[in-house]
Design an enzyme around this catalytic site. Structure first.
Site, mmCIF file in Angstrom:
data_model
loop_
_atom_site.group_PDB
_atom_site.id
_atom_site.type_symbol
_atom_site.label_atom_id
_atom_site.label_comp_id
_atom_site.label_asym_id
_atom_site.label_seq_id
_atom_site.Cartn_x
_atom_site.Cartn_y
_atom_site.Cartn_z
ATOM 1 N N ARG A 48 -20.212 -2.384 -2.854
ATOM 2 C CA ARG A 48 -19.273 -2.541 -1.732
ATOM 3 C C ARG A 48 -19.683 -1.665 -0.553
ATOM 4 N NH1 ARG A 48 -14.629 -5.622 -3.463
ATOM 5 N NH2 ARG A 48 -15.345 -6.560 -5.387
ATOM 6 N N ASP A 159 0.859 -4.873 1.585
ATOM 7 C CA ASP A 159 -0.443 -4.536 0.999
ATOM 8 C C ASP A 159 -1.124 -3.550 1.931
ATOM 9 O OD1 ASP A 159 -2.203 -6.040 -1.357
ATOM 10 O OD2 ASP A 159 -3.459 -5.024 0.128
HETATM 11 C C1 LIG Z 1 -5.213 -7.583 -7.833
HETATM 12 S S1 LIG Z 1 -4.262 -7.566 -6.348
HETATM 13 C C2 LIG Z 1 -2.631 -7.890 -6.995
HETATM 14 C C3 LIG Z 1 -1.941 -9.016 -6.267
HETATM 15 C C4 LIG Z 1 -0.624 -9.465 -6.879
HETATM 16 N N1 LIG Z 1 0.321 -8.383 -6.972
HETATM 17 C C5 LIG Z 1 -0.832 -10.092 -8.231
HETATM 18 O O1 LIG Z 1 -0.508 -9.491 -9.260
HETATM 19 O O2 LIG Z 1 -1.344 -11.216 -8.293
HETATM 20 C C6 LIG Z 1 -4.201 -5.800 -5.997
HETATM 21 C C7 LIG Z 1 -3.822 -5.503 -4.565
HETATM 22 O O3 LIG Z 1 -3.472 -4.130 -4.466
HETATM 23 C C8 LIG Z 1 -3.771 -3.704 -3.152
HETATM 24 N N2 LIG Z 1 -3.802 -2.234 -3.088
HETATM 25 C C9 LIG Z 1 -4.713 -1.390 -3.614
HETATM 26 N N3 LIG Z 1 -4.395 -0.110 -3.316
HETATM 27 C C10 LIG Z 1 -3.264 -0.161 -2.590
HETATM 28 C C11 LIG Z 1 -2.441 0.838 -1.981
HETATM 29 N N4 LIG Z 1 -2.733 2.129 -2.075
HETATM 30 N N5 LIG Z 1 -1.361 0.440 -1.295
HETATM 31 C C12 LIG Z 1 -1.053 -0.877 -1.194
HETATM 32 N N6 LIG Z 1 -1.781 -1.864 -1.741
HETATM 33 C C13 LIG Z 1 -2.879 -1.514 -2.439
HETATM 34 C C14 LIG Z 1 -5.110 -4.366 -2.881
HETATM 35 O O4 LIG Z 1 -5.398 -4.442 -1.510
HETATM 36 C C15 LIG Z 1 -4.939 -5.728 -3.556
HETATM 37 O O5 LIG Z 1 -4.576 -6.710 -2.625
#
Ligand SMILES: C[S@@+](CC[C@H](N)C(=O)[O-])C[C@H]1O[C@@H](n2cnc3c(N)ncnc32)[C@H](O)[C@@H]1O
Length: 291
Positions: A48, A159
């Protein structure tokens, strides 16, 4: 042709970051976003990181690190974090859990609201990625509340990742995102054109979207008055300390009697004793005791 504007032809390859550079990068990301990369994830981070260095035309990881450390406005840190997030999601992810929410938890909440004489329901999809989760929750609410027009219903999707939120705003998805939507709901709440599925306005109008970092004290302390918080498949990327912090903010953001739903491999029991744990058939949910 302006040579300076030509794309950076030389591919950047980062293999085997020196351990102090990897750890420093990891600590900066962890301190800002709560995402913790074990030593075993170094290859993922390197891949990345290459994209960011390519964009900035930097070939030396130590130079990139210096740039990151000098970046007081944190613009580059945000770009790096957006490269490191995993955005995998789809509509109606984990159907048994969503069924438990709609057939067990929602009726309880609706009955309690009716008894209290209020008709406001606020659901938060925390870490909503590209929006499939908050739109799924809005569809479930539309189905569960035939007299929806008499209610003030709000689904907030948040997010850290601005690119993911841009996709959420468009509310247009590829076929793979809608593969688990029950066929009758797909017909009712989506239109399809050129292979892209557009969420109906009656659903999108219930959803608002916002950038919120789950470990940002100031942003998280502004969140309040939620009946249910869904935070699925993000705490797996945190360590215990950032999980504890986030769950503490969730506790404060919930109304008494409210619920938290986590991903199937995530649990709060080991992290905090603040919530009451309830088993709903095949999964657990967590509630804040009513006063
Ligand atoms: C795998 S996705 C989950 C999406 C959805 N909740 C689901 O279960 O299908 C994880 C998300 O967490 C977000 N994320 C990671 N760290 C974060 C943070 N510190 N604050 C807010 N969002 C975060 C990422 O950008 C990503 O979009």
């Amino acid at each position: 042709m302006d040579l300076l504007k030509r794309p950076f032809a030389q591919p950047v390859a980062v293999a085997g970051l020196p351990p102090p550079v990897f750890r420093r990068l990891r600590d900066i990301v962890y301190g800002h976003a709560g995402l913790f990369f074990e030593d075993s994830k170094q290859y993922f981070v390197e891949k990345r990181l290459e994209r960011r260095m390519q964009d900035l035309r930097i070939v030396d990881p130590e130079e990139y690190l210096r740039r990151l450390e000098a970046d007081l406005g944190r613009a580059e840190l945000h770009n790096l974090i957006e490269e490191l997030t995993v955005n995998e999601t789809y509509f109606f992810r984990n159907v048994p859990q969503l069924e438990g929410f709609s057939t067990k938890v929602l009726p309880r909440l609706i009955a309690a609201k009716r008894q209290a004489g209020t008709r406001t329901l606020r659901i938060w999809s925390a870490a909503c990625s590209t929006g499939e989760e908050p739109y799924t929750l809005a569809i479930i609410l539309r189905e569960a509340l035939p007299d929806l027009t008499n209610w003030h219903v709000e689904v907030l999707g948040t997010d850290i990742d601005r690119n993911a939120l841009r996709t959420a705003h468009r509310a247009t998805y590829e076929a793979r995102s809608v593969k688990d939507v029950p066929p009758d709901l797909l017909t009712r709440y989506f239109t399809v054109s050129d292979g892209k599925w557009q969420v109906a306005p009656e659903v999108t109008k219930l959803v608002s979207l916002q950038q919120v970092n789950l470990i940002d004290k100031h942003a998280m302390r502004r969140m309040s008055g939620f009946d249910v918080i869904f935070c699925r498949n993000v705490l797996i990327y945190f360590d215990d300390s950032s999980r504890r912090l986030t769950l503490g903010y969730f506790y404060d953001a919930l109304n008494p009697g409210g619920y938290v739903f986590l991903g199937h491999s995530e649990s709060v029991g080991r992290i905090t004793a603040a919530f009451r744990i309830e088993r709903l058939e095949t999964f657990l949910c967590y509630s804040k005791q009513a006063m």
